[in-house]
Write an enzyme that holds these catalytic residues in place. Structure first.
Site, short mmCIF file in Angstrom:
data_model
loop_
_atom_site.label_atom_id
_atom_site.label_comp_id
_atom_site.label_asym_id
_atom_site.label_seq_id
_atom_site.Cartn_x
_atom_site.Cartn_y
_atom_site.Cartn_z
N ALA A 162 -16.52 -17.29 2.20
CA ALA A 162 -17.61 -16.50 2.52
C ALA A 162 -17.00 -15.68 3.64
O ALA A 162 -17.80 -15.45 4.59
CB ALA A 162 -18.66 -17.28 3.05
N GLU B 118 -22.25 3.13 3.26
CA GLU B 118 -23.31 1.84 3.03
C GLU B 118 -22.98 0.67 2.72
O GLU B 118 -22.94 -0.48 3.29
CB GLU B 118 -24.39 2.48 1.78
CG GLU B 118 -25.36 1.56 1.20
CD GLU B 118 -26.54 0.93 2.19
OE1 GLU B 118 -26.58 1.14 2.99
OE2 GLU B 118 -26.88 0.00 1.38
N SER C 53 0.77 -1.09 -0.02
CA SER C 53 0.05 -0.24 0.03
C SER C 53 0.83 1.23 0.06
O SER C 53 0.57 2.22 -0.60
CB SER C 53 -1.01 0.00 1.19
OG SER C 53 -2.05 -0.84 0.96
N ASN D 235 -12.02 -1.43 5.60
CA ASN D 235 -10.74 -1.41 4.90
C ASN D 235 -10.19 -0.27 4.82
O ASN D 235 -8.91 0.09 4.42
CB ASN D 235 -10.72 -2.46 3.70
CG ASN D 235 -10.94 -1.65 2.57
OD1 ASN D 235 -11.70 -0.75 2.41
ND2 ASN D 235 -10.14 -1.68 1.38
N LYS E 204 -9.95 -6.12 10.01
CA LYS E 204 -11.37 -5.38 9.22
C LYS E 204 -12.71 -5.35 10.21
O LYS E 204 -13.37 -4.44 9.81
CB LYS E 204 -11.38 -6.03 7.95
CG LYS E 204 -10.24 -5.60 6.85
CD LYS E 204 -10.35 -6.41 5.67
CE LYS E 204 -9.26 -6.08 4.75
NZ LYS E 204 -9.31 -6.47 3.39
N GLY F 161 -14.40 -12.50 5.04
CA GLY F 161 -14.41 -11.16 5.05
C GLY F 161 -14.26 -10.48 3.65
O GLY F 161 -14.94 -9.53 3.19
N ALA F 162 -13.43 -10.80 2.81
CA ALA F 162 -13.10 -10.60 1.46
C ALA F 162 -14.44 -10.69 0.61
O ALA F 162 -14.98 -9.90 -0.17
CB ALA F 162 -12.02 -11.10 1.01
#
Ligand code: NDP
Length: 282
Positions: free
Chosen positions: A128, A78, A17, A87, A66, A130-131
């Site tokens: 199924a 939202e 990042s 994130n 997260k 977090g991502a």
């Protein structure tokens, strides 16, 4: 002094990042500094409070924080509220605003960079966690024919499908199954091959192949692995061997960063050159 941002995680040394955001800042002429921030496993909230005290303007959040970021946010966009995970944090007006740019990043990479529209397509989402949660709403907003979520722990996929059914445009647009059901169950959403198969499991992290059957890939399907690295993941290799076009998660990483950058700075960076540079350094 430059506006300060960082990415918070544990571990964090591997994070790309800083490289991405520094390149975006240079490109758009924004005056900002961006660092890595290692938070203790039990010290995420304290770390965030410390950053705010030091005058930071925002932060990205990665594994394993997260969900804690979601809980800590005093206001949620939202898409973060629906995803149940955050994130990206914006520190403004005494508030901690939580957003989730992972899903928009995935969709931008598939639709814009790969040139694969999602409208009318049959999408299979593996995992199924977090991502996976973060990408369902942005995918639905592109009008796929259906999105089927398959998970090792079936109950988690069922719960996700139930949660997102309210966001579906029509009955049956959202469905869930176990890996063993993929392609089967004649007459259901699960039957047959898929146009887009997204690996949102963490199996690739341990160099494992999620148990997806070869029949899941329609000829020429897009097989997207959220993982990225120098070598192809087992999922990408398997998909390519069965007629799919494999794509890794590096573009998603850059696109989610661009979305966060736009949120913080009000200017959207171009991603093509940054992605190419990162790719050449893998
Ligand atoms: P989580 O830990 O929240 O979820 C892991 C998921 O993978 C669960 O659904 C779990 O199933 C499943 N799983 C784990 N191992 C296996 C296996 N061997 N076979 C089948 N299913 C398995 O992880 P995240 O959702 O946070 O991350 C998932 C992946 O996405 C990671 O590889 C991560 O690096 C990547 N990622 C990439 C991003 C990018 O920008 N490119 C952004 C965010 C994530 P169960 O419920 O049964 O445990």
């Amino acid at each position: 002094m430059s506006d300060r941002y960082c990415v918070i995680g544990n571990p964090i040394a591997h994070s790309k990042s800083p490289e991405i955001h520094v390149a975006f800042a240079r490109q758009t002429g924004q005056d900002l500094a961006y660092e890595r921030c290692l938070a203790p496993i039990d010290g995420f909230a304290d770390t965030v409070r410390g950053l705010i005290e030091q005058g930071y303007r925002g932060a990205n959040v990665t594994v394993p924080f997260k969900l804690e970021a979601f809980a800590l946010a005093t206001r949620l966009r939202e898409r973060a509220r629906v995803a149940g995970a955050v994130n990206t944090l914006v520190f403004e007006d005494g508030e901690i605003v939580g957003d989730n740019t992972d899903g928009p990043g995935l969709v931008a990479d598939i639709v814009q960079n790969a040139g694969v529209p999602l409208a009318g397509k049959r999408v299979l989402l593996l995992g199924a966690g977090g991502a996976a949660r973060g990408v369902i709403l942005p995918i639905l907003q592109h009008g796929p024919a259906s999105i089927v979520m398959a998970n090792r722990t079936r109950a988690t996929a069922d719960a996700l499908a139930a949660q997102f059914a309210g966001h579906a445009a029509h009955a049956g647009q959202v469905a869930a199954c176990g890996f063993e059901d993929i392609g089967g169950q004649v007459g259901s959403q699960v039957e047959g091959a898929f146009d887009v198969v997204i690996n949102a499991t963490s199996a690739s992290l341990s160099n494992a192949l999620p148990p997806v059957p070869a029949a899941a890939f329609r000829e020429g399907a897009l097989a997207f692995d959220m993982m990225y690295g120098k070598a192809l993941s087992p999922f990408m290799e398997f998909a390519a061997q069965h007629g799919a076009i494999a794509r890794d998660g590096l573009g998603m990483l850059v696109e989610q960063a661009a979305e966060a950058f736009a949120l913080w700075r009000g200017v959207r960076p171009a991603t093509g050159d940054v992605l190419a540079t990162l790719r050449s350094r893998l």
